[in-house]
Design a protein around this motif. Sequence first.
Motif, PDB file in Angstrom:
ATOM      1  N   ILE A   1       0.767  -1.278   0.012  1.00 50.51           N
ATOM      2  CA  ILE A   1       0.028  -0.065  -0.074  1.00 50.51           C
ATOM      3  C   ILE A   1       0.965   1.205   0.056  1.00 50.51           C
ATOM      4  O   ILE A   1       1.801   1.496   0.669  1.00 50.51           O
ATOM      5  N   VAL A   2       0.509   2.195  -0.806  1.00 49.71           N
ATOM      6  CA  VAL A   2       1.231   3.556  -1.030  1.00 49.71           C
ATOM      7  C   VAL A   2       0.536   4.554  -0.147  1.00 49.71           C
ATOM      8  O   VAL A   2      -0.773   4.752  -0.736  1.00 49.71           O
ATOM      9  N   PHE A   3       0.909   5.288   0.519  1.00 48.43           N
ATOM     10  CA  PHE A   3       0.338   6.467   1.022  1.00 48.43           C
ATOM     11  C   PHE A   3       0.891   7.798   0.665  1.00 48.43           C
ATOM     12  O   PHE A   3       2.166   7.945   0.368  1.00 48.43           O
ATOM     13  N   ASN A   4       0.065   8.858   0.424  1.00 48.83           N
ATOM     14  CA  ASN A   4       0.483  10.158   0.216  1.00 48.83           C
ATOM     15  C   ASN A   4       0.934  10.910   1.451  1.00 48.83           C
ATOM     16  O   ASN A   4       0.115  10.898   2.540  1.00 48.83           O
ATOM     17  N   ALA A   5       1.948  11.317   1.480  1.00 51.99           N
ATOM     18  CA  ALA A   5       2.693  11.887   2.720  1.00 51.99           C
ATOM     19  C   ALA A   5       1.990  13.344   3.085  1.00 51.99           C
ATOM     20  O   ALA A   5       1.726  13.564   4.341  1.00 51.99           O
ATOM     21  N   GLU A   6       1.357  13.883   2.193  1.00 48.03           N
ATOM     22  CA  GLU A   6       0.672  15.223   2.582  1.00 48.03           C
ATOM     23  C   GLU A   6      -0.740  14.935   2.970  1.00 48.03           C
ATOM     24  O   GLU A   6      -1.038  15.629   3.969  1.00 48.03           O
ATOM     25  N   THR A   7      -1.485  14.165   2.388  1.00 53.52           N
ATOM     26  CA  THR A   7      -2.920  13.718   2.628  1.00 53.52           C
ATOM     27  C   THR A   7      -2.912  12.659   3.719  1.00 53.52           C
ATOM     28  O   THR A   7      -4.091  12.787   4.242  1.00 53.52           O
ATOM     29  N   ARG A   8      -2.030  11.896   3.839  1.00 58.12           N
ATOM     30  CA  ARG A   8      -2.114  10.752   4.596  1.00 58.12           C
ATOM     31  C   ARG A   8      -3.147   9.766   4.125  1.00 58.12           C
ATOM     32  O   ARG A   8      -3.639   9.227   5.023  1.00 58.12           O
ATOM     33  N   LYS A   9      -3.315   9.906   3.147  1.00 54.51           N
ATOM     34  CA  LYS A   9      -4.352   8.998   2.501  1.00 54.51           C
ATOM     35  C   LYS A   9      -3.585   7.924   1.328  1.00 54.51           C
ATOM     36  O   LYS A   9      -2.634   8.335   0.993  1.00 54.51           O
ATOM     37  N   GLU A  10      -4.497   6.752   1.255  1.00 57.60           N
ATOM     38  CA  GLU A  10      -3.981   5.724   0.328  1.00 57.60           C
ATOM     39  C   GLU A  10      -3.853   6.206  -1.160  1.00 57.60           C
ATOM     40  O   GLU A  10      -4.877   6.897  -1.405  1.00 57.60           O
ATOM     41  N   ALA A  11      -2.735   6.196  -1.765  1.00 61.15           N
ATOM     42  CA  ALA A  11      -2.566   6.719  -3.087  1.00 61.15           C
ATOM     43  C   ALA A  11      -2.682   5.709  -3.891  1.00 61.15           C
ATOM     44  O   ALA A  11      -2.747   5.881  -5.600  1.00 61.15           O
ATOM     45  N   GLY A  12      -2.478   4.325  -3.599  1.00 64.07           N
ATOM     46  CA  GLY A  12      -2.489   3.057  -4.433  1.00 64.07           C
ATOM     47  C   GLY A  12      -1.778   1.941  -3.850  1.00 64.07           C
ATOM     48  O   GLY A  12      -1.267   1.953  -2.726  1.00 64.07           O
ATOM     49  N   GLN A  13      -1.707   0.986  -4.546  1.00 67.04           N
ATOM     50  CA  GLN A  13      -1.030  -0.255  -4.301  1.00 67.04           C
ATOM     51  C   GLN A  13      -0.117  -0.800  -5.420  1.00 67.04           C
ATOM     52  O   GLN A  13      -0.303  -0.631  -6.553  1.00 67.04           O
ATOM     53  N   ILE A  14       0.873  -1.241  -5.058  1.00 65.65           N
ATOM     54  CA  ILE A  14       2.125  -2.029  -5.726  1.00 65.65           C
ATOM     55  C   ILE A  14       2.034  -3.689  -5.206  1.00 65.65           C
ATOM     56  O   ILE A  14       2.296  -3.912  -4.146  1.00 65.65           O
ATOM     57  N   LYS A  15       1.648  -4.402  -6.189  1.00 67.74           N
ATOM     58  CA  LYS A  15       1.646  -5.924  -6.000  1.00 67.74           C
ATOM     59  C   LYS A  15       2.893  -6.314  -6.035  1.00 67.74           C
ATOM     60  O   LYS A  15       3.621  -6.550  -7.092  1.00 67.74           O
ATOM     61  N   ILE A  16       3.253  -7.087  -5.010  1.00 70.88           N
ATOM     62  CA  ILE A  16       4.694  -8.057  -4.877  1.00 70.88           C
ATOM     63  C   ILE A  16       4.523  -9.108  -4.147  1.00 70.88           C
ATOM     64  O   ILE A  16       3.674  -9.070  -3.173  1.00 70.88           O
ATOM     65  N   ASP A  17       4.510 -10.394  -4.991  1.00 76.73           N
ATOM     66  CA  ASP A  17       4.185 -11.699  -4.426  1.00 76.73           C
ATOM     67  C   ASP A  17       5.401 -11.855  -3.308  1.00 76.73           C
ATOM     68  O   ASP A  17       6.557 -11.430  -3.150  1.00 76.73           O
ATOM     69  N   GLY A  18       5.105 -12.303  -2.394  1.00 74.76           N
ATOM     70  CA  GLY A  18       6.145 -12.842  -1.213  1.00 74.76           C
ATOM     71  C   GLY A  18       5.512 -12.164   0.260  1.00 74.76           C
ATOM     72  O   GLY A  18       4.680 -12.002   0.502  1.00 74.76           O
ATOM     73  N   ALA A  19       6.593 -11.772   0.727  1.00 70.80           N
ATOM     74  CA  ALA A  19       6.588 -10.864   2.282  1.00 70.80           C
ATOM     75  C   ALA A  19       7.433  -9.863   2.311  1.00 70.80           C
ATOM     76  O   ALA A  19       8.548 -10.104   2.473  1.00 70.80           O
ATOM     77  N   PRO A  20       7.115  -8.907   1.535  1.00 63.97           N
ATOM     78  CA  PRO A  20       8.005  -7.564   1.316  1.00 63.97           C
ATOM     79  C   PRO A  20       8.160  -7.057   2.926  1.00 63.97           C
ATOM     80  O   PRO A  20       7.390  -7.046   3.620  1.00 63.97           O
ATOM     81  N   VAL A  21       9.577  -6.767   3.319  1.00 62.81           N
ATOM     82  CA  VAL A  21       9.776  -6.302   4.631  1.00 62.81           C
ATOM     83  C   VAL A  21      10.935  -4.958   4.317  1.00 62.81           C
ATOM     84  O   VAL A  21      11.923  -5.387   3.697  1.00 62.81           O
ATOM     85  N   GLY A  22      10.667  -4.008   5.098  1.00 62.83           N
ATOM     86  CA  GLY A  22      11.699  -2.958   5.086  1.00 62.83           C
ATOM     87  C   GLY A  22      11.441  -1.981   3.853  1.00 62.83           C
ATOM     88  O   GLY A  22      10.934  -2.775   2.788  1.00 62.83           O
ATOM     89  N   LEU A  23      11.816  -0.797   3.954  1.00 64.78           N
ATOM     90  CA  LEU A  23      11.764   0.027   2.861  1.00 64.78           C
ATOM     91  C   LEU A  23      13.134   1.166   2.876  1.00 64.78           C
ATOM     92  O   LEU A  23      13.487   1.268   4.046  1.00 64.78           O
ATOM     93  N   SER A  24      13.690   1.474   1.829  1.00 68.54           N
ATOM     94  CA  SER A  24      14.380   2.548   1.698  1.00 68.54           C
ATOM     95  C   SER A  24      14.097   3.235   0.300  1.00 68.54           C
ATOM     96  O   SER A  24      13.690   2.704  -0.632  1.00 68.54           O
ATOM     97  N   VAL A  25      14.298   4.466   0.474  1.00 70.20           N
ATOM     98  CA  VAL A  25      13.847   5.413  -0.514  1.00 70.20           C
ATOM     99  C   VAL A  25      14.999   6.281  -0.879  1.00 70.20           C
ATOM    100  O   VAL A  25      15.897   6.544  -0.231  1.00 70.20           O
ATOM    101  N   SER A  26      14.872   6.440  -2.228  1.00 73.33           N
ATOM    102  CA  SER A  26      16.099   7.149  -3.161  1.00 73.33           C
ATOM    103  C   SER A  26      16.139   8.590  -2.594  1.00 73.33           C
ATOM    104  O   SER A  26      15.096   9.080  -2.193  1.00 73.33           O
ATOM    105  N   LEU A  27      17.286   9.381  -2.800  1.00 74.64           N
ATOM    106  CA  LEU A  27      17.322  10.782  -2.232  1.00 74.64           C
ATOM    107  C   LEU A  27      16.227  11.562  -3.068  1.00 74.64           C
ATOM    108  O   LEU A  27      15.580  12.429  -2.527  1.00 74.64           O
ATOM    109  N   ASP A  28      16.083  11.364  -4.121  1.00 77.82           N
ATOM    110  CA  ASP A  28      14.984  12.172  -4.961  1.00 77.82           C
ATOM    111  C   ASP A  28      13.306  11.498  -4.721  1.00 77.82           C
ATOM    112  O   ASP A  28      12.486  12.244  -5.413  1.00 77.82           O
ATOM    113  N   GLY A  29      13.255  10.518  -3.904  1.00 79.46           N
ATOM    114  CA  GLY A  29      12.011   9.899  -3.806  1.00 79.46           C
ATOM    115  C   GLY A  29      11.332   9.329  -4.828  1.00 79.46           C
ATOM    116  O   GLY A  29      10.190   8.717  -4.792  1.00 79.46           O
TER     117      GLY A  29
END
Length: 75
Positions: A1-29
């Motif tokens: 699930i992807v959230f909009n940081a400004e509105t704090r509402k769900e912006a969409g979903q990215i389907k990944i099979d398996g068990a995603p754990v942890g996030l890192s974001v590039s400097l430019d976002g």
Amino acid sequence: IVFNAETRKEAGQIKIDGAPVGLSVSLDGKRVFTTDLKNGKVFALDAEKLSVIGSAPVATLSDGIGIGYVKQRGK
């Protein structure tokens, strides 16, 4: 699930099979990286298009991810 940081509402979903754990974001976002604990992969995600860019194998049971940036001299 992807959230909009400004509105704090769900912006969409990215389907990944398996068990995603942890996030890192590039400097430019624009890119997000996550590991798949179940299948031993790291995924690169496009944060703007809400899609999977690609994946690469990593050790099974990898339960997190980190990105380090090195500033080049003179830049």
